[in-house]
Design a protein around this motif. Sequence first.
Motif, mmCIF file in Angstrom:
data_model
loop_
_atom_site.group_PDB
_atom_site.id
_atom_site.type_symbol
_atom_site.label_atom_id
_atom_site.label_comp_id
_atom_site.label_asym_id
_atom_site.label_seq_id
_atom_site.Cartn_x
_atom_site.Cartn_y
_atom_site.Cartn_z
ATOM 1 N N MET A 13 0.930 -1.222 0.035
ATOM 2 C CA MET A 13 -0.135 -0.080 0.014
ATOM 3 C C MET A 13 0.874 1.280 -0.046
ATOM 4 O O MET A 13 0.572 2.266 -0.695
ATOM 5 C CB MET A 13 -0.945 0.250 1.301
ATOM 6 C CG MET A 13 -2.081 -1.048 1.154
ATOM 7 S SD MET A 13 -2.977 -1.130 2.946
ATOM 8 C CE MET A 13 -3.462 -2.602 2.884
ATOM 9 N N LYS A 16 2.526 1.988 -3.341
ATOM 10 C CA LYS A 16 1.561 2.573 -4.491
ATOM 11 C C LYS A 16 0.868 3.997 -4.248
ATOM 12 O O LYS A 16 0.580 4.576 -4.981
ATOM 13 C CB LYS A 16 0.617 1.621 -4.985
ATOM 14 C CG LYS A 16 -0.753 1.141 -4.095
ATOM 15 C CD LYS A 16 -1.252 0.107 -4.970
ATOM 16 C CE LYS A 16 -2.604 0.433 -4.214
ATOM 17 N NZ LYS A 16 -3.662 -0.209 -4.335
ATOM 18 N N SER A 17 1.254 4.411 -2.926
ATOM 19 C CA SER A 17 0.426 5.588 -2.376
ATOM 20 C C SER A 17 1.428 6.788 -2.776
ATOM 21 O O SER A 17 2.637 6.451 -2.716
ATOM 22 C CB SER A 17 0.150 5.431 -0.809
ATOM 23 O OG SER A 17 -0.593 4.609 -0.541
ATOM 24 N N LYS A 18 0.920 8.019 -3.049
ATOM 25 C CA LYS A 18 1.672 9.237 -3.261
ATOM 26 C C LYS A 18 1.424 10.215 -2.315
ATOM 27 O O LYS A 18 2.035 11.056 -1.848
ATOM 28 C CB LYS A 18 1.536 9.515 -4.462
ATOM 29 C CG LYS A 18 1.950 8.491 -5.890
ATOM 30 C CD LYS A 18 3.280 8.485 -6.049
ATOM 31 C CE LYS A 18 3.870 7.559 -7.136
ATOM 32 N NZ LYS A 18 4.077 6.357 -6.547
ATOM 33 N N ARG A 19 -0.154 10.394 -2.036
ATOM 34 C CA ARG A 19 -0.561 11.409 -1.242
ATOM 35 C C ARG A 19 -1.119 11.214 0.066
ATOM 36 O O ARG A 19 -2.165 10.167 0.225
ATOM 37 C CB ARG A 19 -1.473 12.126 -2.149
ATOM 38 C CG ARG A 19 -1.274 12.942 -3.584
ATOM 39 C CD ARG A 19 -2.472 13.278 -3.918
ATOM 40 N NE ARG A 19 -2.434 15.140 -3.649
ATOM 41 C CZ ARG A 19 -3.445 15.607 -3.453
ATOM 42 N NH1 ARG A 19 -4.746 15.225 -3.764
ATOM 43 N NH2 ARG A 19 -3.614 16.820 -3.097
ATOM 44 N N TYR A 45 6.669 11.279 -0.267
ATOM 45 C CA TYR A 45 5.231 11.550 -0.396
ATOM 46 C C TYR A 45 4.958 12.914 -0.427
ATOM 47 O O TYR A 45 5.553 13.807 0.416
ATOM 48 C CB TYR A 45 4.665 10.961 0.809
ATOM 49 C CG TYR A 45 4.869 9.208 1.096
ATOM 50 C CD1 TYR A 45 3.810 8.346 0.400
ATOM 51 C CD2 TYR A 45 6.107 8.695 1.450
ATOM 52 C CE1 TYR A 45 4.106 6.921 0.198
ATOM 53 C CE2 TYR A 45 6.021 7.430 1.541
ATOM 54 C CZ TYR A 45 5.320 6.600 0.993
ATOM 55 O OH TYR A 45 5.452 5.322 0.727
ATOM 56 N N HIS A 72 -7.419 13.386 -5.460
ATOM 57 C CA HIS A 72 -7.548 12.054 -4.650
ATOM 58 C C HIS A 72 -6.561 12.218 -3.630
ATOM 59 O O HIS A 72 -5.407 12.420 -3.989
ATOM 60 C CB HIS A 72 -7.509 10.915 -5.705
ATOM 61 C CG HIS A 72 -7.600 9.519 -5.068
ATOM 62 N ND1 HIS A 72 -8.569 9.437 -4.550
ATOM 63 C CD2 HIS A 72 -6.781 8.805 -4.545
ATOM 64 C CE1 HIS A 72 -8.567 8.062 -4.101
ATOM 65 N NE2 HIS A 72 -7.315 7.646 -3.917
ATOM 66 N N ASP A 74 -4.614 9.339 -0.981
ATOM 67 C CA ASP A 74 -4.136 7.617 -1.231
ATOM 68 C C ASP A 74 -4.572 7.354 0.441
ATOM 69 O O ASP A 74 -5.102 6.543 0.866
ATOM 70 C CB ASP A 74 -3.024 7.515 -1.619
ATOM 71 C CG ASP A 74 -2.858 7.895 -3.036
ATOM 72 O OD1 ASP A 74 -3.683 7.578 -3.749
ATOM 73 O OD2 ASP A 74 -1.561 8.435 -3.355
ATOM 74 N N ALA A 97 -11.189 8.569 0.135
ATOM 75 C CA ALA A 97 -9.801 7.997 -0.127
ATOM 76 C C ALA A 97 -9.757 6.679 0.039
ATOM 77 O O ALA A 97 -10.588 5.959 0.380
ATOM 78 C CB ALA A 97 -9.008 8.914 0.991
ATOM 79 N N ASP A 98 -8.239 6.368 -0.241
ATOM 80 C CA ASP A 98 -8.099 4.766 -0.207
ATOM 81 C C ASP A 98 -7.853 4.169 1.231
ATOM 82 O O ASP A 98 -8.594 3.039 1.488
ATOM 83 C CB ASP A 98 -6.781 4.574 -1.023
ATOM 84 C CG ASP A 98 -7.098 4.989 -2.526
ATOM 85 O OD1 ASP A 98 -8.213 4.753 -2.929
ATOM 86 O OD2 ASP A 98 -6.095 5.292 -3.165
#
Length: 136
Positions: A13, A16-19, A45, A72, A74, A97-98
């Motif tokens: 996780m 693949k997350s950026k924000r 990040y 979006h 993350d 959000a994810d």
Amino acid sequence: MIENPTREEMGKMLKKSKRIAVVGLSNNPERTSYMVSKAMQESGYEIIPVNPAISEVLGVKAVKALKDIEGHVDIVNVFRRSEFLPEIAKEFAEIDADIFWAQLGVENEEAYNFLEEKGYTVIMNRCIKVEHALTK
């Protein structure tokens, strides 16, 4: 009962997350939220401070609430006391959000169940900086 993903899953996780929106991010360099967010920012990040009491931190303009973020998100990383989690979980669901990530020492079963029932990934009582370091 609160069940976190495995460390391996958390690592995937994070890769693949950026924000990362950080709820309760303090502009005091002595606070854990500041140190953790600074480390994550230095790891590449994008950090979005969510705190109505400050104007900016780590060179980024703060927003008052999750709904004020454009685009979006993350991960929502929460540095607030456990009793605030149900309210934050509802805001989180509104922005879709994810990952809802409550920092080390922070957990709330009501918030966990609310988000789980909606199909969100929930992590509680884990330090994002530690998990990032252990899964790089």
